[in-house]
Design an enzyme around this catalytic site. Structure first.
Site, PDB file in Angstrom:
ATOM      1  N   GLU A 150       0.830  -1.204   0.000  1.00 38.72           N
ATOM      2  CA  GLU A 150       0.000   0.000   0.000  1.00 38.72           C
ATOM      3  C   GLU A 150       0.865   1.255   0.000  1.00 38.72           C
ATOM      4  O   GLU A 150       1.570   1.525   0.969  1.00 38.72           O
ATOM      5  CB  GLU A 150      -0.917   0.042   1.221  1.00 38.72           C
ATOM      6  CG  GLU A 150      -1.790   1.302   1.250  1.00 38.72           C
ATOM      7  CD  GLU A 150      -2.548   1.485   2.538  1.00 38.72           C
ATOM      8  OE1 GLU A 150      -3.441   2.347   2.567  1.00 38.72           O
ATOM      9  OE2 GLU A 150      -2.249   0.783   3.524  1.00 38.72           O
ATOM     10  N   GLU A 290     -11.827   2.794   5.916  1.00 40.67           N
ATOM     11  CA  GLU A 290     -10.707   3.273   6.717  1.00 40.67           C
ATOM     12  C   GLU A 290     -10.792   4.791   6.801  1.00 40.67           C
ATOM     13  O   GLU A 290     -10.027   5.518   6.171  1.00 40.67           O
ATOM     14  CB  GLU A 290      -9.369   2.840   6.117  1.00 40.67           C
ATOM     15  CG  GLU A 290      -8.185   3.164   7.038  1.00 40.67           C
ATOM     16  CD  GLU A 290      -6.859   2.721   6.465  1.00 40.67           C
ATOM     17  OE1 GLU A 290      -6.437   1.587   6.754  1.00 40.67           O
ATOM     18  OE2 GLU A 290      -6.244   3.515   5.721  1.00 40.67           O
TER      19      GLU A 290
END
Length: 318
Positions: A150, A290
């Site tokens: 990520e 998130e």
């Protein structure tokens, strides 16, 4: 086309509750079918697995341990001199993933060491990262697990983070060349770093996801458009795939920009467009929530209720 599936990121959602076990129960009660958590390591994995089952949740993503946070570490994958600690942390993450039935582990790259010049150590850090990723791919393959990379934005969130753009992550994944390593994309980070998300989707989406031709397997989370825009991007031709068919699709994460609030909060991103695009492209993985709730977590899920109402499936939670 199938509707999207959403997972509650319990490192962010339900901050009004004190612990991970309580947050698991709250997520299940709120109607989620899946959850993810950055670092579950404060609780025994068996206790977490039991709590998740009791809440009717599946765990879909965890991170490798961050390292020594008191010394400023935030992942170890690309940090010179910390290879042994990364591999020890990987083993711990694999143990938790197996116990939790979690198919994906985010392999955190980490920060440029304190006092070092980022440009001067970039080559060395990439070499370390490639070495660690090849090792991780072998370990994960033995357990049928997927490792995710990520990029995290260096403009606002973490100025010293090594991996900060999808282009950089894609290049590293190509060099590693292992089918069980994939790209994880968080819309919040991608928009802050590069913008031009429609163009980036056209470039990256054909090489990401399940069922389309691609040389990387993984995920992509993306897209900013003005709220009035309704023009979907056209996908370009992809590269050839060598990804094993048993692997799970990648993982998407969402939050509004710039405040990192709920998708329904004010900001730059047109989430109805984004969600429709994901459906149209056949994305079958989870979309991780998130974000930082602007108030009570459950009250802030009105955007998710609206998503399901538009598809004729009332949200199962409160």
């Amino acid at each position: 086309m199938a509707p999207l599936r959403f997972s509650a990121n319990l490192s962010w959602l339900f901050p009004e509750l004190p612990g991970l076990l309580e947050r698991l129960r709250a997520a299940g009660h709120a109607g989620f079918e899946a959850a993810e958590v950055a670092w579950p390591y404060a609780e025994p994995p068996e206790a977490l697995a039991h709590a998740a089952r009791a809440a009717g949740l599946r765990l879909v993503l965890i991170n490798t341990p961050p390292g020594d946070q008191e010394k400023g570490e935030m992942g170890l994958g690309a940090v010179p001199g910390r290879q042994l600690a990364f591999r020890e942390g990987l083993e711990k993450a694999v143990l938790y993933a197996k116990t939790l039935g979690c198919p994906r582990i985010h392999l955190m790259a980490g920060r440029v060491p304190q006092g070092a010049d980022g440009a001067a150590v970039r080559g060395e850090m990439e070499t370390v990262f490639l070495e660690n990723l090849r090792h991780a791919a072998g370990v994960l393959a033995q357990e049928n697990l997927v490792g995710l990379l990520e990029p995290i934005n260096t403009r606002i969130t973490d100025p010293q983070y090594f991996l900060d753009t999808p282009q950089q992550a894609a290049a590293i994944l190509q060099k590693v060349g292992r089918p069980n390593l994939q790209l994880q994309m968080d819309i919040f980070h991608w928009q802050i770093m590069d913008g031009n998300l429609t163009g980036n989707i056209r470039e990256f989406l054909p090489i990401v996801g399940e069922g389309a031709p691609f040389f990387l397997s993984g995920l992509l989370c993306f897209l900013i458009l003005p709220l009035s825009s309704h023009c979907p991007p056209q996908a370009s031709a992809g590269a050839q795939s060598h990804v094993s068919p048993h692997l799970s699709p990648g993982h998407v994460q969402v939050a509004q920009v710039p405040g990192r609030g709920e998708p329904g909060s004010p900001g730059e991103l047109c989430f109805p467009y984004l969600f429709q695009l994901l459906e149209d492209e056949g994305y079958q993985g989870f979309v991780g929530c998130e974000y930082r709730p602007q108030g009570d977590t459950v009250e802030g899920l009105s955007w998710l209720r609206s998503y399901w109402d538009r598809r004729g499936h009332p949200w199962a939670g409160q």
